[in-house]
Design a protein around this motif. Structure first.
Motif, PDB file in Angstrom:
ATOM      1  N   ILE A 279      40.013  -8.989  23.848  1.00 45.11           N
ATOM      2  CA  ILE A 279      40.533 -10.262  23.346  1.00 45.11           C
ATOM      3  C   ILE A 279      39.516 -10.942  22.440  1.00 45.11           C
ATOM      4  O   ILE A 279      39.834 -11.376  21.328  1.00 45.11           O
ATOM      5  CB  ILE A 279      40.906 -11.182  24.527  1.00 45.11           C
ATOM      6  N   VAL A 280      38.272 -11.028  22.898  1.00 42.31           N
ATOM      7  CA  VAL A 280      37.235 -11.719  22.122  1.00 42.31           C
ATOM      8  C   VAL A 280      36.962 -11.002  20.806  1.00 42.31           C
ATOM      9  O   VAL A 280      36.876 -11.631  19.742  1.00 42.31           O
ATOM     10  CB  VAL A 280      35.938 -11.837  22.951  1.00 42.31           C
ATOM     11  N   SER A 281      36.850  -9.669  20.852  1.00 51.36           N
ATOM     12  CA  SER A 281      36.543  -8.915  19.633  1.00 51.36           C
ATOM     13  C   SER A 281      37.713  -8.939  18.658  1.00 51.36           C
ATOM     14  O   SER A 281      37.520  -9.083  17.442  1.00 51.36           O
ATOM     15  CB  SER A 281      36.168  -7.465  19.980  1.00 51.36           C
ATOM     16  N   SER A 282      38.931  -8.827  19.164  1.00 57.22           N
ATOM     17  CA  SER A 282      40.096  -8.835  18.287  1.00 57.22           C
ATOM     18  C   SER A 282      40.251 -10.171  17.584  1.00 57.22           C
ATOM     19  O   SER A 282      40.490 -10.229  16.372  1.00 57.22           O
ATOM     20  CB  SER A 282      41.375  -8.520  19.085  1.00 57.22           C
ATOM     21  N   TYR A 283      40.106 -11.259  18.330  1.00 59.55           N
ATOM     22  CA  TYR A 283      40.267 -12.577  17.719  1.00 59.55           C
ATOM     23  C   TYR A 283      39.109 -12.878  16.768  1.00 59.55           C
ATOM     24  O   TYR A 283      39.300 -13.494  15.723  1.00 59.55           O
ATOM     25  CB  TYR A 283      40.363 -13.655  18.798  1.00 59.55           C
ATOM     26  N   SER A 284      37.914 -12.405  17.107  1.00 62.74           N
ATOM     27  CA  SER A 284      36.767 -12.583  16.205  1.00 62.74           C
ATOM     28  C   SER A 284      36.986 -11.842  14.896  1.00 62.74           C
ATOM     29  O   SER A 284      36.645 -12.339  13.814  1.00 62.74           O
ATOM     30  CB  SER A 284      35.482 -12.094  16.888  1.00 62.74           C
ATOM     31  N   GLN A 285      37.565 -10.649  14.974  1.00 63.67           N
ATOM     32  CA  GLN A 285      37.851  -9.885  13.763  1.00 63.67           C
ATOM     33  C   GLN A 285      38.861 -10.604  12.878  1.00 63.67           C
ATOM     34  O   GLN A 285      38.771 -10.557  11.654  1.00 63.67           O
ATOM     35  CB  GLN A 285      38.377  -8.487  14.120  1.00 63.67           C
ATOM     36  N   MET A 286      39.821 -11.276  13.492  1.00 69.15           N
ATOM     37  CA  MET A 286      40.784 -12.048  12.710  1.00 69.15           C
ATOM     38  C   MET A 286      40.078 -13.172  11.946  1.00 69.15           C
ATOM     39  O   MET A 286      40.388 -13.449  10.785  1.00 69.15           O
ATOM     40  CB  MET A 286      41.859 -12.623  13.636  1.00 69.15           C
ATOM     41  N   THR A 315      34.582 -18.164  26.694  1.00 67.80           N
ATOM     42  CA  THR A 315      33.906 -19.255  25.992  1.00 67.80           C
ATOM     43  C   THR A 315      32.478 -18.877  25.626  1.00 67.80           C
ATOM     44  O   THR A 315      32.028 -19.105  24.499  1.00 67.80           O
ATOM     45  CB  THR A 315      33.890 -20.521  26.869  1.00 67.80           C
ATOM     46  N   ILE A 316      31.751 -18.289  26.574  1.00 71.55           N
ATOM     47  CA  ILE A 316      30.370 -17.884  26.320  1.00 71.55           C
ATOM     48  C   ILE A 316      30.312 -16.870  25.186  1.00 71.55           C
ATOM     49  O   ILE A 316      29.555 -17.031  24.212  1.00 71.55           O
ATOM     50  CB  ILE A 316      29.743 -17.283  27.603  1.00 71.55           C
ATOM     51  N   LEU A 317      31.118 -15.812  25.301  1.00 75.23           N
ATOM     52  CA  LEU A 317      31.102 -14.748  24.296  1.00 75.23           C
ATOM     53  C   LEU A 317      31.551 -15.250  22.927  1.00 75.23           C
ATOM     54  O   LEU A 317      30.914 -14.959  21.905  1.00 75.23           O
ATOM     55  CB  LEU A 317      32.008 -13.598  24.741  1.00 75.23           C
ATOM     56  N   SER A 318      32.653 -16.008  22.895  1.00 69.13           N
ATOM     57  CA  SER A 318      33.200 -16.445  21.601  1.00 69.13           C
ATOM     58  C   SER A 318      32.220 -17.349  20.870  1.00 69.13           C
ATOM     59  O   SER A 318      32.055 -17.240  19.641  1.00 69.13           O
ATOM     60  CB  SER A 318      34.535 -17.152  21.801  1.00 69.13           C
ATOM     61  N   ASN A 319      31.539 -18.244  21.586  1.00 67.52           N
ATOM     62  CA  ASN A 319      30.571 -19.120  20.929  1.00 67.52           C
ATOM     63  C   ASN A 319      29.384 -18.346  20.371  1.00 67.52           C
ATOM     64  O   ASN A 319      28.924 -18.624  19.260  1.00 67.52           O
ATOM     65  CB  ASN A 319      30.092 -20.198  21.907  1.00 67.52           C
ATOM     66  N   LEU A 320      28.891 -17.385  21.124  1.00 68.18           N
ATOM     67  CA  LEU A 320      27.757 -16.589  20.637  1.00 68.18           C
ATOM     68  C   LEU A 320      28.161 -15.720  19.450  1.00 68.18           C
ATOM     69  O   LEU A 320      27.402 -15.567  18.484  1.00 68.18           O
ATOM     70  CB  LEU A 320      27.198 -15.731  21.770  1.00 68.18           C
ATOM     71  N   ILE A 321      29.385 -15.155  19.499  1.00 65.20           N
ATOM     72  CA  ILE A 321      29.855 -14.332  18.378  1.00 65.20           C
ATOM     73  C   ILE A 321      30.077 -15.185  17.137  1.00 65.20           C
ATOM     74  O   ILE A 321      29.695 -14.798  16.023  1.00 65.20           O
ATOM     75  CB  ILE A 321      31.142 -13.575  18.767  1.00 65.20           C
ATOM     76  N   LEU A 322      30.680 -16.354  17.303  1.00 64.84           N
ATOM     77  CA  LEU A 322      30.916 -17.230  16.154  1.00 64.84           C
ATOM     78  C   LEU A 322      29.603 -17.704  15.551  1.00 64.84           C
ATOM     79  O   LEU A 322      29.493 -17.863  14.328  1.00 64.84           O
ATOM     80  CB  LEU A 322      31.771 -18.423  16.575  1.00 64.84           C
ATOM     81  N   ASN A 323      28.591 -17.933  16.393  1.00 67.39           N
ATOM     82  CA  ASN A 323      27.269 -18.256  15.858  1.00 67.39           C
ATOM     83  C   ASN A 323      26.740 -17.107  14.997  1.00 67.39           C
ATOM     84  O   ASN A 323      26.139 -17.320  13.947  1.00 67.39           O
ATOM     85  CB  ASN A 323      26.292 -18.536  16.998  1.00 67.39           C
ATOM     86  N   GLY A 324      26.978 -15.866  15.481  1.00 70.23           N
ATOM     87  CA  GLY A 324      26.556 -14.695  14.712  1.00 70.23           C
ATOM     88  C   GLY A 324      27.288 -14.584  13.382  1.00 70.23           C
ATOM     89  O   GLY A 324      26.702 -14.253  12.358  1.00 70.23           O
ATOM     90  N   ILE A 325      28.604 -14.857  13.413  1.00 65.93           N
ATOM     91  CA  ILE A 325      29.395 -14.821  12.179  1.00 65.93           C
ATOM     92  C   ILE A 325      28.866 -15.843  11.171  1.00 65.93           C
ATOM     93  O   ILE A 325      28.700 -15.544   9.978  1.00 65.93           O
ATOM     94  CB  ILE A 325      30.880 -15.093  12.487  1.00 65.93           C
ATOM     95  N   ASP A 326      28.567 -17.056  11.656  1.00 67.84           N
ATOM     96  CA  ASP A 326      28.030 -18.092  10.768  1.00 67.84           C
ATOM     97  C   ASP A 326      26.659 -17.695  10.228  1.00 67.84           C
ATOM     98  O   ASP A 326      26.332 -17.977   9.073  1.00 67.84           O
ATOM     99  CB  ASP A 326      27.922 -19.425  11.515  1.00 67.84           C
ATOM    100  N   ALA A 327      25.843 -17.057  11.080  1.00 65.13           N
ATOM    101  CA  ALA A 327      24.495 -16.668  10.659  1.00 65.13           C
ATOM    102  C   ALA A 327      24.526 -15.580   9.589  1.00 65.13           C
ATOM    103  O   ALA A 327      23.703 -15.565   8.675  1.00 65.13           O
ATOM    104  CB  ALA A 327      23.689 -16.195  11.866  1.00 65.13           C
ATOM    105  N   ILE A 328      25.484 -14.666   9.698  1.00 64.24           N
ATOM    106  CA  ILE A 328      25.599 -13.580   8.709  1.00 64.24           C
ATOM    107  C   ILE A 328      26.214 -14.091   7.413  1.00 64.24           C
ATOM    108  O   ILE A 328      25.751 -13.786   6.315  1.00 64.24           O
ATOM    109  CB  ILE A 328      26.429 -12.419   9.282  1.00 64.24           C
ATOM    110  N   GLY A 329      27.272 -14.897   7.537  1.00 61.73           N
ATOM    111  CA  GLY A 329      27.908 -15.477   6.353  1.00 61.73           C
ATOM    112  C   GLY A 329      28.377 -14.424   5.371  1.00 61.73           C
ATOM    113  O   GLY A 329      29.046 -13.463   5.736  1.00 61.73           O
TER     114      GLY A 329
END
Length: 429
Positions: A279-286, A315-329
């Motif tokens: 769920i977390v990886s699929s929604y992050s990919q979207m 919540t823990i995973l999604s926040n850390l992944i979204l931080n990573g997405i923002d950091a990579i840009g």
């Protein structure tokens, strides 16, 4: 949209190399047609299947790898079995075919925000047809493009696309037998994602009620002191503040009760760790695709367990992944790796990204309440739940700890250790 999240177990370039080799080998299953050097190969059936099940990969990178690998295999076969006179022209024709194919696919389909099977089918027909015409035109210097050939090439493209997409669609829907429809699956992912965010907000709202009560109490105490000092105007203001804060607390509690009842923990069935990661990886990919970013997610899980308080883990995973997405840009070849493994009595979760990193001076501050390095277009601080609240969930719900290791301009790794007993049973609330 990810058609098969299990492919995330492979790094991006591993998938590209596997696809390139498979398509290149498939191109050796062929027979000649129309003009010398033009072949109808099995690779034209296999390529759409790889594109369909790897829609998170940039097709230009995939096509570039295939455009190198396929001619190499074909060139070797030609050198070993045929006259070497036309090796160069035939291999160039192969390169032109695959390059044209993925460029058209990239422009017509991959850049679309919303995708569906009809659009995929029509795109593949166009890719196959135009790429074949380009290949024939190159091999015959445009002399072989007769009306008969043009019509026949379209029939071949249509038949090959029908076969390739039928294979892809049937295999995909076989995977979704447990879900009534693709929309149902995505809605379910979205609900879990949103519910995790809401439950986390309710959790912190409950913690804030005590702070609101303290403010109310202090306002009443100030009112009494001002009454003793005979300052009626100031006393009236303090009393009004106390009343207003008291009303806010009741409104706050009503919201908490309403949301708490809707997302009652008693109704939450435990969820397997693999499903949480899916769920977390699929929604992050979207999210990655909606922002047109070049980021690959890699998920590795060696733990088979169920998690009752799965919303908090999401919540823990999604926040850390979204931080990573923002950091990579907008960085090219971005990658976020999520690893879950058992360490003694703990479950260790790591989220690693190859983004911009965190300056050393900021590392002691990132878990402090209110700290953020993210701003929206208006300049206001971006308001997520923040790393301080992620840390609170880790500590309060799972008796865990979270640490960070970062190299500015290079990478960041968050390591979360959670008590396995609390994670896999109804823990503290």
């Amino acid at each position: 949209m990810i058609k098969n999240p299990s492919f995330l177990n492979y790094h991006k370039w591993q998938r590209i190399i596997i696809a390139a080799i498979c398509v290149a080998l498939a191109s050796q299953a062929e027979f000649n047609a129309f003009v010398p050097g033009f072949i109808i190969a099995l690779s034209a059936l296999l390529l759409p299947v790889f594109l369909y099940f790897n829609q998170d990969l940039n097709p230009l990178q995939l096509g570039f790898a295939i455009a190198i690998a396929s001619p190499v295999f074909r060139g070797l076969v030609l050198l070993l079995t045929r006259n070497t006179t036309h090796v160069l022209s035939y291999t160039v024709a192969d390169i032109l075919y695959f390059s044209c194919y993925v460029i058209i696919y990239y422009l017509l389909y991959w850049q679309r925000h919303f995708r569906n099977n009809s659009a995929f089918f029509l795109t593949i027909v166009i890719c196959d047809y135009l790429s074949n015409l380009l290949e024939i035109g190159f091999l015959t210097r445009m002399q072989g493009l007769t009306l008969y050939v043009v019509e026949l090439v379209f029939v071949v493209a249509l038949v090959r696309t029908l076969v390739a997409t039928l294979i892809s669609f049937l295999f995909h829907y076989f995977q979704l037998l447990i879900v009534r429809s693709e929309e149902h699956e995505q809605q379910y992912y979205h609900f879990i994602w949103v519910a995790a965010a809401v439950k986390s907000e309710v959790y912190f709202m409950k913690k804030n009620v005590s702070d609101i009560e303290t403010v109310t109490k202090n306002a009443y105490l100030l009112n009494e002191r001002l009454k003793t000092e005979q300052l009626p105007e100031e006393q009236k203001m303090a009393y009004q503040i106390a009343q207003r804060v008291h009303e806010i607390k009741h409104s706050y509690q009503d919201v908490i009760k309403g949301l708490g009842d809707y997302f009652d923990d008693q109704d939450n069935a435990p969820m397997k760790m693999n499903d949480i990661l899916k769920i977390v990886s699929s929604y992050s990919q979207m999210i990655i695709h909606s922002r047109h970013l070049d980021i690959n997610l890699v998920v590795q899980n060696s733990l088979d367990c169920t998690v009752p308080e799965h919303y908090y883990l999401v919540t823990i995973l999604s926040n850390l992944i979204l931080n990573g997405i923002d950091a990579i840009g907008k960085k090219r070849n971005g990658e976020i790796a999520i690893t879950v493994q058992e360490r003694n009595e703990d479950v260790q979760v790591t989220v690693h990204d190859n983004g911009s990193g965190i300056p050393e001076a900021m590392l002691p501050l990132i878990f402090k309440a209110g700290f953020s390095t993210k701003f929206d277009q208006s300049g206001d601080i971006y308001r997520g739940i923040g790393l301080s609240n992620v840390q609170s969930i880790v500590q309060d719900q799972f008796a865990g700890r979270i640490t960070v290791n970062s190299k500015e301009g290079s990478s960041t790794t968050f390591t979360v250790s959670l008590n396995k007993k609390l994670l896999t049973s109804k823990g503290a609330n």
